[in-house]
Design an enzyme around this catalytic site. Structure first.
Site, PDB file in Angstrom:
ATOM      1  N   LYS A 213      -6.563 -41.475   5.535  1.00 24.56           N
ATOM      2  CA  LYS A 213      -5.958 -40.973   4.292  1.00 24.56           C
ATOM      3  C   LYS A 213      -5.781 -42.111   3.295  1.00 24.56           C
ATOM      4  O   LYS A 213      -6.058 -41.957   2.099  1.00 24.56           O
ATOM      5  CB  LYS A 213      -4.620 -40.283   4.608  1.00 24.56           C
ATOM      6  CG  LYS A 213      -4.811 -38.964   5.374  1.00 24.56           C
ATOM      7  CD  LYS A 213      -3.520 -38.392   5.971  1.00 24.56           C
ATOM      8  CE  LYS A 213      -3.823 -37.174   6.844  1.00 24.56           C
ATOM      9  NZ  LYS A 213      -2.645 -36.609   7.518  1.00 24.56           N
TER      10      LYS A 213
ATOM     11  N   GLN B 230       3.551 -37.560   8.991  1.00 26.82           N
ATOM     12  CA  GLN B 230       2.492 -37.308   9.971  1.00 26.82           C
ATOM     13  C   GLN B 230       3.096 -36.721  11.249  1.00 26.82           C
ATOM     14  O   GLN B 230       4.084 -37.233  11.773  1.00 26.82           O
ATOM     15  CB  GLN B 230       1.738 -38.615  10.265  1.00 26.82           C
ATOM     16  CG  GLN B 230       0.498 -38.455  11.112  1.00 26.82           C
ATOM     17  CD  GLN B 230      -0.615 -37.646  10.443  1.00 26.82           C
ATOM     18  OE1 GLN B 230      -0.786 -37.687   9.223  1.00 26.82           O
ATOM     19  NE2 GLN B 230      -1.351 -36.883  11.212  1.00 26.82           N
TER      20      GLN B 230
ATOM     21  N   ASP C 252       1.564 -31.687   1.947  1.00 26.41           N
ATOM     22  CA  ASP C 252       1.040 -31.097   3.187  1.00 26.41           C
ATOM     23  C   ASP C 252       1.248 -29.581   3.211  1.00 26.41           C
ATOM     24  O   ASP C 252       0.677 -28.887   4.055  1.00 26.41           O
ATOM     25  CB  ASP C 252       1.780 -31.686   4.406  1.00 26.41           C
ATOM     26  CG  ASP C 252       0.879 -32.572   5.259  1.00 26.41           C
ATOM     27  OD1 ASP C 252      -0.343 -32.424   5.156  1.00 26.41           O
ATOM     28  OD2 ASP C 252       1.426 -33.404   6.004  1.00 26.41           O
TER      29      ASP C 252
HETATM   30  N1  GUN Z   1      -1.025 -33.850  12.339  1.00 27.56           N
HETATM   31  C1  GUN Z   1      -2.204 -33.211  12.536  1.00 27.56           C
HETATM   32  N2  GUN Z   1      -2.666 -32.719  11.367  1.00 27.56           N
HETATM   33  C2  GUN Z   1      -1.766 -33.049  10.422  1.00 27.56           C
HETATM   34  C3  GUN Z   1      -1.697 -32.824   9.000  1.00 27.56           C
HETATM   35  O1  GUN Z   1      -2.550 -32.189   8.373  1.00 27.56           O
HETATM   36  N3  GUN Z   1      -0.607 -33.335   8.395  1.00 27.56           N
HETATM   37  C4  GUN Z   1       0.355 -34.015   9.057  1.00 27.56           C
HETATM   38  N4  GUN Z   1       1.387 -34.453   8.368  1.00 27.56           N
HETATM   39  N5  GUN Z   1       0.324 -34.230  10.352  1.00 27.56           N
HETATM   40  C5  GUN Z   1      -0.736 -33.751  11.027  1.00 27.56           C
END
Ligand code: GUN
Length: 289
Positions: A52, A96, A119
């Site tokens: 990211k 996350q 998100d």
């Molecule tokens: N863990 C697995 N996929 C994601 C996601 O799209 N966002 C976040 N914050 N954590 C994750």
């Protein structure tokens, strides 16, 4: 059989996003800023957050990764969230997942300012998405919808079978695919770990979206001839034939299933890159507000 090239399509979207960032900056606005909160040392989470951060750089956005030990308390993490909510330089941020077991995920996610919730995990944004109102859409489901649309997959009137009911992928993608909207209008069946005879459902799928978190779960006998298959899984598997000693596999037994499909996403290079560009798109939206 066509390969649905998520990497290529995500590359095109990155160019569009980079142009969007340039326009914003040319108009005298600040550079969009995404922050990511990472708790503990989950290897997969480290990899995702690194991707990211790298993607932000590629489109000219600012990013900050905030790392905390797995021993952080819920209260301390809530303070981090409050700081981010109040930080005018941060347009959007993510926490996350997964979080350590002693931290209640709902409590953390509910504290995120919905306006910065890129998100799309806050109940307010989940509710808006479900009602079909404008909201930050969760990154993986939005990436799947975008991928199918840009690959030219017709969805209206099709039977979409989703395997997996997580809050992050299965449940929201089922909502999006069933909406009364362009790129949607599917009849949706949501299968999960307590569905008896999953095969009897997957065999009916015109579009099969698999996010069950189990390597090679979908085998050739579970897929209808001519189906479009979207594989959300990503697992490391030991391999004698690669230099690294491992390879990545999805929730679909790709080699056996691909010959039956009209189109299928590879792992890696399918859904993964689309998830990242969806997050960046939400961040650009947040910066434009
Ligand atoms: N863990 C697995 N996929 C994601 C996601 O799209 N966002 C976040 N914050 N954590 C994750």
């Amino acid at each position: 059989m066509e390969l649905i090239d998520g990497k290529k399509i995500a590359g095109q979207i990155k160019e569009e996003l980079a142009a969007g960032v340039s326009r914003l900056v040319a108009a005298g606005k600040k550079v969009p800023h995404l922050a990511a909160v990472l708790v503990g040392d989950d290897a997969a989470s480290e990899t995702y957050v690194a991707s990211k951060v790298k993607a932000c750089q590629a489109v000219g956005m600012k990013s900050t990764a905030l790392r905390y030990p797995a021993t952080i308390t819920e209260e301390q993490l809530l303070e981090v969230i409050d700081r981010l909510n109040g930080d005018d330089d941060v347009d959007g941020y993510i926490v996350q997942l997964p979080l350590p077991r002693h931290v209640r995920e709902e409590r953390i996610l509910e504290r995120v300012d919905p306006a910065k919730d890129v998100d799309g995990f806050h109940p307010f944004n989940v509710g808006k998405m479900t009602l079909g109102l404008p909201a930050y859409l969760p990154a993986t489901p939005a990436g799947i919808v975008e991928l199918l649309a840009r690959h030219g997959v017709e969805t209206a009137g099709k039977h979409c079978v989703v395997v997996g009911r997580s809050n992050i992928v299965g449940t929201p993608v089922a909502v999006l695919m069933s909406r009364k909207a362009a790129r949607a209008n599917c009849t949706v069946t949501l299968c999960h770990s307590r569905t008896p005879d999953i095969r009897s459902f997957t065999l009916q799928a015109d579009i099969l979206i698999v996010a069950i978190g189990s390597p090679r779960f979908i085998t050739a006998d579970m897929v209808k001839e001519g189906a479009v298959v979207v594989d959300v899984g990503i697992h490391r598997e030991p391999s004698a034939t690669t230099k690294s000693g491992f390879r990545l596999v999805g929730d679909v037994d790709f080699d056996a299933v691909a010959p039956r499909c009209s189109a299928i996403t590879p792992v890696p290079g399918g859904v993964g890159p689309m998830t990242i560009v969806s997050l960046l798109r939400n961040t650009l939206l947040a910066a434009n507000r």
